[in-house]
Scaffold this motif. Structure first.
Motif, mmCIF file in Angstrom:
data_model
loop_
_atom_site.group_PDB
_atom_site.id
_atom_site.type_symbol
_atom_site.label_atom_id
_atom_site.label_comp_id
_atom_site.label_asym_id
_atom_site.label_seq_id
_atom_site.Cartn_x
_atom_site.Cartn_y
_atom_site.Cartn_z
ATOM 1 N N ALA A 22 -1.622 33.104 100.078
ATOM 2 C CA ALA A 22 -0.499 32.251 99.716
ATOM 3 C C ALA A 22 0.819 32.885 100.283
ATOM 4 N N ALA A 23 1.087 34.148 100.403
ATOM 5 C CA ALA A 23 2.337 34.796 101.102
ATOM 6 C C ALA A 23 2.505 34.570 102.496
ATOM 7 N N ALA A 24 0.967 34.638 103.052
ATOM 8 C CA ALA A 24 0.878 34.436 104.512
ATOM 9 C C ALA A 24 1.262 32.936 104.887
ATOM 10 N N LEU A 25 0.655 32.023 103.995
ATOM 11 C CA LEU A 25 0.987 30.697 104.139
ATOM 12 C C LEU A 25 2.499 30.227 104.007
ATOM 13 N N GLN A 26 3.207 30.746 103.064
ATOM 14 C CA GLN A 26 4.483 30.772 103.057
ATOM 15 C C GLN A 26 5.460 31.245 104.162
ATOM 16 N N TYR A 27 4.847 32.254 104.766
ATOM 17 C CA TYR A 27 5.564 32.954 105.879
ATOM 18 C C TYR A 27 5.405 32.043 107.134
ATOM 19 N N VAL A 28 4.169 31.405 107.386
ATOM 20 C CA VAL A 28 4.013 30.823 108.484
ATOM 21 C C VAL A 28 4.907 29.176 108.316
#
Length: 88
Positions: A22-28
Motif C-alpha cells: 500500500a505504501a509503495a502504491l501510494q508512492y508510485v
C-alpha cells in the motif's frame, strides 16, 4: 494522495506485506501524478510498485531500532486525538 503512507518501521507486530504494498502504491501514484495508469502504462506502473515494495521490505528488514517497538493501537489513538484537536 500520500496521506496513506505511514511509518512502517519499529512497530510490533512488524509491517506486513499488504502495508508495504500500500505504501509503495501510494508512492508510485504520487510520483507518477495519477491514481490509475493508462492501459499503455499499466505494466510499468505495476512493475514500479512491485520493485518499490521489494526495496521497502529490504529496508525495513535491515533497519536497526534503538527504541522499543511502538504499539499500533496506541499510535492510532494518538493520531485520532491529533485529528480531533485539529478538526474538532
Amino acid at each position: 494522495m500520500c496521506r496513506n503512507i505511514h511509518t512502517l518501521h519499529n512497530f510490533e507486530p512488524a509491517a506486513n506485506d499488504d502495508e508495504v504494498h500500500a505504501a509503495a502504491l501510494q508512492y508510485v501514484r504520487k510520483i507518477s501524478g495519477t491514481t490509475t495508469p493508462s492501459k499503455a502504462n499499466t505494466d510499468t506502473f505495476t512493475q514500479a510498485v512491485e520493485e518499490i515494495a521489494h526495496v521497502t521490505r529490504h529496508l525495513l528488514d535491515d533497519l536497526v531500532a534503538v527504541a522499543p517497538p511502538k504499539d499500533r493501537a496506541v499510535e492510532a489513538e494518538k493520531a485520532k486525538a491529533r485529528s480531533v484537536a485539529r478538526f474538532g
